[in-house]
Motif scaffolding. Sequence first.
Motif, PDB file in Angstrom:
ATOM      1  N   PHE A  18       0.835  -1.191   0.000  1.00  0.00           N
ATOM      2  CA  PHE A  18       0.000   0.000   0.000  1.00  0.00           C
ATOM      3  C   PHE A  18       0.875   1.248   0.000  1.00  0.00           C
ATOM      4  CE2 PHE A  18       0.828  -1.120   4.394  1.00  0.00           C
ATOM      5  CZ  PHE A  18       1.030   0.086   5.047  1.00  0.00           C
ATOM      6  N   THR A  19       0.234   2.381  -0.198  1.00  0.00           N
ATOM      7  CA  THR A  19       0.919   3.671  -0.227  1.00  0.00           C
ATOM      8  C   THR A  19       0.443   4.534   0.931  1.00  0.00           C
ATOM      9  OG1 THR A  19       1.051   3.598  -2.645  1.00  0.00           O
ATOM     10  CG2 THR A  19       1.406   5.733  -1.602  1.00  0.00           C
ATOM     11  N   LEU A  20       1.372   5.057   1.706  1.00  0.00           N
ATOM     12  CA  LEU A  20       1.063   5.989   2.784  1.00  0.00           C
ATOM     13  C   LEU A  20       1.348   7.403   2.293  1.00  0.00           C
ATOM     14  CD1 LEU A  20       0.350   6.061   5.948  1.00  0.00           C
ATOM     15  CD2 LEU A  20       2.770   6.599   6.211  1.00  0.00           C
ATOM     16  N   ILE A  21       0.350   8.272   2.386  1.00  0.00           N
ATOM     17  CA  ILE A  21       0.491   9.657   1.928  1.00  0.00           C
ATOM     18  C   ILE A  21       0.328  10.593   3.122  1.00  0.00           C
ATOM     19  CG2 ILE A  21      -0.377  11.460   0.389  1.00  0.00           C
ATOM     20  CD1 ILE A  21      -1.527   9.236  -1.379  1.00  0.00           C
ATOM     21  N   VAL A  22       1.332  11.414   3.361  1.00  0.00           N
ATOM     22  CA  VAL A  22       1.277  12.448   4.399  1.00  0.00           C
ATOM     23  C   VAL A  22       1.283  13.802   3.703  1.00  0.00           C
ATOM     24  CG1 VAL A  22       2.415  13.497   6.384  1.00  0.00           C
ATOM     25  CG2 VAL A  22       2.447  11.015   6.102  1.00  0.00           C
ATOM     26  N   GLU A  23       0.245  14.587   3.929  1.00  0.00           N
ATOM     27  CA  GLU A  23       0.167  15.930   3.342  1.00  0.00           C
ATOM     28  C   GLU A  23       0.054  16.943   4.472  1.00  0.00           C
ATOM     29  OE1 GLU A  23      -2.805  18.385   0.385  1.00  0.00           O
ATOM     30  OE2 GLU A  23      -2.062  16.416  -0.276  1.00  0.00           O
ATOM     31  N   ASP A  24       1.010  17.854   4.538  1.00  0.00           N
ATOM     32  CA  ASP A  24       1.110  18.790   5.654  1.00  0.00           C
ATOM     33  C   ASP A  24       1.230  20.210   5.123  1.00  0.00           C
ATOM     34  OD1 ASP A  24       1.607  20.195   7.943  1.00  0.00           O
ATOM     35  OD2 ASP A  24       3.334  19.015   8.584  1.00  0.00           O
ATOM     36  N   ALA A  25       0.209  21.033   5.399  1.00  0.00           N
ATOM     37  CA  ALA A  25       0.225  22.417   4.923  1.00  0.00           C
ATOM     38  C   ALA A  25       1.344  23.226   5.567  1.00  0.00           C
ATOM     39  CB  ALA A  25      -1.126  23.078   5.214  1.00  0.00           C
ATOM     40  N   SER A  26       1.763  22.857   6.788  1.00  0.00           N
ATOM     41  CA  SER A  26       2.825  23.598   7.472  1.00  0.00           C
ATOM     42  C   SER A  26       4.214  23.197   6.988  1.00  0.00           C
ATOM     43  CB  SER A  26       2.739  23.388   8.988  1.00  0.00           C
ATOM     44  OG  SER A  26       3.178  22.085   9.352  1.00  0.00           O
ATOM     45  N   GLY A  27       4.321  22.050   6.303  1.00  0.00           N
ATOM     46  CA  GLY A  27       5.612  21.581   5.810  1.00  0.00           C
ATOM     47  C   GLY A  27       6.502  20.987   6.881  1.00  0.00           C
ATOM     48  N   ASN A  28       5.946  20.655   8.043  1.00  0.00           N
ATOM     49  CA  ASN A  28       6.762  20.226   9.178  1.00  0.00           C
ATOM     50  C   ASN A  28       6.568  18.764   9.549  1.00  0.00           C
ATOM     51  OD1 ASN A  28       8.174  22.616   9.690  1.00  0.00           O
ATOM     52  ND2 ASN A  28       6.439  23.494  10.791  1.00  0.00           N
ATOM     53  N   SER A  29       6.190  17.927   8.595  1.00  0.00           N
ATOM     54  CA  SER A  29       6.109  16.488   8.842  1.00  0.00           C
ATOM     55  C   SER A  29       7.276  15.788   8.145  1.00  0.00           C
ATOM     56  CB  SER A  29       4.768  15.931   8.357  1.00  0.00           C
ATOM     57  OG  SER A  29       3.715  16.350   9.194  1.00  0.00           O
ATOM     58  N   PHE A  30       7.439  14.499   8.458  1.00  0.00           N
ATOM     59  CA  PHE A  30       8.640  13.800   8.002  1.00  0.00           C
ATOM     60  C   PHE A  30       8.398  12.299   8.019  1.00  0.00           C
ATOM     61  CE2 PHE A  30      12.390  11.489   9.695  1.00  0.00           C
ATOM     62  CZ  PHE A  30      13.300  11.694   8.666  1.00  0.00           C
ATOM     63  N   ILE A  31       8.915  11.603   7.007  1.00  0.00           N
ATOM     64  CA  ILE A  31       8.944  10.139   6.995  1.00  0.00           C
ATOM     65  C   ILE A  31      10.382   9.709   6.771  1.00  0.00           C
ATOM     66  CG2 ILE A  31       8.141   8.026   5.878  1.00  0.00           C
ATOM     67  CD1 ILE A  31       5.617   9.410   5.095  1.00  0.00           C
ATOM     68  N   GLU A  32      10.854   8.802   7.572  1.00  0.00           N
ATOM     69  CA  GLU A  32      12.251   8.369   7.553  1.00  0.00           C
ATOM     70  C   GLU A  32      12.642   7.761   6.205  1.00  0.00           C
ATOM     71  OE1 GLU A  32      15.032   4.933   9.689  1.00  0.00           O
ATOM     72  OE2 GLU A  32      12.883   5.080  10.109  1.00  0.00           O
ATOM     73  N   ASN A  33      13.850   8.056   5.785  1.00  0.00           N
ATOM     74  CA  ASN A  33      14.476   7.397   4.648  1.00  0.00           C
ATOM     75  C   ASN A  33      15.484   6.388   5.182  1.00  0.00           C
ATOM     76  OD1 ASN A  33      15.901   6.556   2.422  1.00  0.00           O
ATOM     77  ND2 ASN A  33      16.765   8.562   1.932  1.00  0.00           N
ATOM     78  N   PRO A  34      15.162   5.083   5.158  1.00  0.00           N
ATOM     79  CA  PRO A  34      16.075   4.082   5.736  1.00  0.00           C
ATOM     80  C   PRO A  34      17.360   3.896   4.929  1.00  0.00           C
ATOM     81  CG  PRO A  34      14.234   3.003   4.651  1.00  0.00           C
ATOM     82  CD  PRO A  34      13.935   4.473   4.621  1.00  0.00           C
ATOM     83  N   TYR A  35      17.424   4.504   3.726  1.00  0.00           N
ATOM     84  CA  TYR A  35      18.588   4.340   2.862  1.00  0.00           C
ATOM     85  C   TYR A  35      19.558   5.524   2.951  1.00  0.00           C
ATOM     86  CZ  TYR A  35      15.365   0.960   0.819  1.00  0.00           C
ATOM     87  OH  TYR A  35      14.464  -0.067   0.628  1.00  0.00           O
ATOM     88  N   THR A  36      19.279   6.475   3.848  1.00  0.00           N
ATOM     89  CA  THR A  36      20.135   7.647   3.987  1.00  0.00           C
ATOM     90  C   THR A  36      21.610   7.241   4.126  1.00  0.00           C
ATOM     91  OG1 THR A  36      18.357   8.881   5.045  1.00  0.00           O
ATOM     92  CG2 THR A  36      20.573   9.688   5.404  1.00  0.00           C
ATOM     93  N   PRO A  37      22.536   7.898   3.381  1.00  0.00           N
ATOM     94  CA  PRO A  37      22.366   9.118   2.572  1.00  0.00           C
ATOM     95  C   PRO A  37      21.954   8.881   1.124  1.00  0.00           C
ATOM     96  CG  PRO A  37      24.676   8.561   2.703  1.00  0.00           C
ATOM     97  CD  PRO A  37      23.954   7.523   3.526  1.00  0.00           C
ATOM     98  N   SER A  38      21.686   7.632   0.742  1.00  0.00           N
ATOM     99  CA  SER A  38      21.261   7.366  -0.630  1.00  0.00           C
ATOM    100  C   SER A  38      19.798   7.750  -0.818  1.00  0.00           C
ATOM    101  CB  SER A  38      21.455   5.879  -0.962  1.00  0.00           C
ATOM    102  OG  SER A  38      22.806   5.501  -0.814  1.00  0.00           O
ATOM    103  N   ALA A  39      19.378   7.829  -2.069  1.00  0.00           N
ATOM    104  CA  ALA A  39      17.986   8.158  -2.373  1.00  0.00           C
ATOM    105  C   ALA A  39      17.068   7.007  -1.969  1.00  0.00           C
ATOM    106  CB  ALA A  39      17.834   8.459  -3.860  1.00  0.00           C
ATOM    107  N   ASP A  40      15.829   7.345  -1.642  1.00  0.00           N
ATOM    108  CA  ASP A  40      14.829   6.354  -1.244  1.00  0.00           C
ATOM    109  C   ASP A  40      13.998   5.998  -2.467  1.00  0.00           C
ATOM    110  OD1 ASP A  40      12.768   4.866  -0.189  1.00  0.00           O
ATOM    111  OD2 ASP A  40      12.413   6.201   1.513  1.00  0.00           O
ATOM    112  N   PRO A  41      14.114   4.764  -2.981  1.00  0.00           N
ATOM    113  CA  PRO A  41      13.390   4.408  -4.211  1.00  0.00           C
ATOM    114  C   PRO A  41      11.877   4.340  -4.037  1.00  0.00           C
ATOM    115  CG  PRO A  41      14.441   2.467  -3.259  1.00  0.00           C
ATOM    116  CD  PRO A  41      14.930   3.642  -2.469  1.00  0.00           C
TER     117      PRO A  41
END
Length: 293
Positions: free
Chosen positions: A171-194
């Motif tokens: 499934f797809t999780l979508i977070v939409e934040d008008a304040s721009g202050n939300s975050f979802i972890e990138n487990p591949y940091t520092p590489s791009a998250d596919p």
Amino acid sequence: MGGEKPEREVLFSDISGDDYEKPQEIESLCVNCGANGITRLLLTRIPHYKELILMSFHCDECGFSNNEIQSGGAIQEKGLRIEVDIKTTRDLSRQVVKSDYASITIPEIDFTIPSMSQKGEITTVEGIISRAKAGLEQDQPVRKYMDPDGYEKIEEYVGKIQDIIDLKQTFTLIVEDASGNSFIENPYTPSADPGRKEKHFVRDTKQNHMLGLYTQEELAESDDPVLNRVEEEDNLTEEKLKEEVLRFETNCPSCNAPAETNMKITNIPFFKEVVIMATVCDICGHKTNEVKS
């Protein structure tokens, strides 16, 4: 040495088990029993993200407690939309920072958590879904006898939620934040998250108003006495404002009935002024307390 510059005090330290910063403690009113409790504030920073204020309230008199987070930074210039494909158990454990203004959607099962319906929190993808599932199941034993049809529909939907927790379907999780202050972890940091897509968007007028952002023209034309207030000779001075507990009418976030919010401005040493707010609804008994930076 006279030429050495003094070290700047760090307000927001990285989350670390080795370097623990003691939280600031503020005595504040318990909205449950009216006694004085303690609000603890910890200023911290999540690596690869930004500063946060972690808040925890506890009352020794009645045992009431409350926890939430607030962004330590300003509202961003643009809103933020993050889409993440959830395919593995590692994806389910991705860390999520959700602000008050963030909405969460899972299109595959028509799942939506509207903005402003929950306080900000630090959790995981699985934590968000499991909390919603627990909320739906909470009144099922009573609903089974009072509303059998509703019981069956909710049981069917809870089964769909459990299927995605068990990864029987991606499934797809979508977070939409008008304040721009939300975050979802990138487990591949520092590489791009596919499996992650991020998009910034320009807020519309309704979203700006939700964040308390108004243009000078909107303030001048508004009929709202709070927005278009006239300066009077007996207005509160800054000193008086810090001493007063302000009260104003609001609507209960639970049942939407008229309620009263108490607000007090206080100062955290070496940080900034914060606003402590407490709301009690006499109709449904809903109680909240929060700290705004």
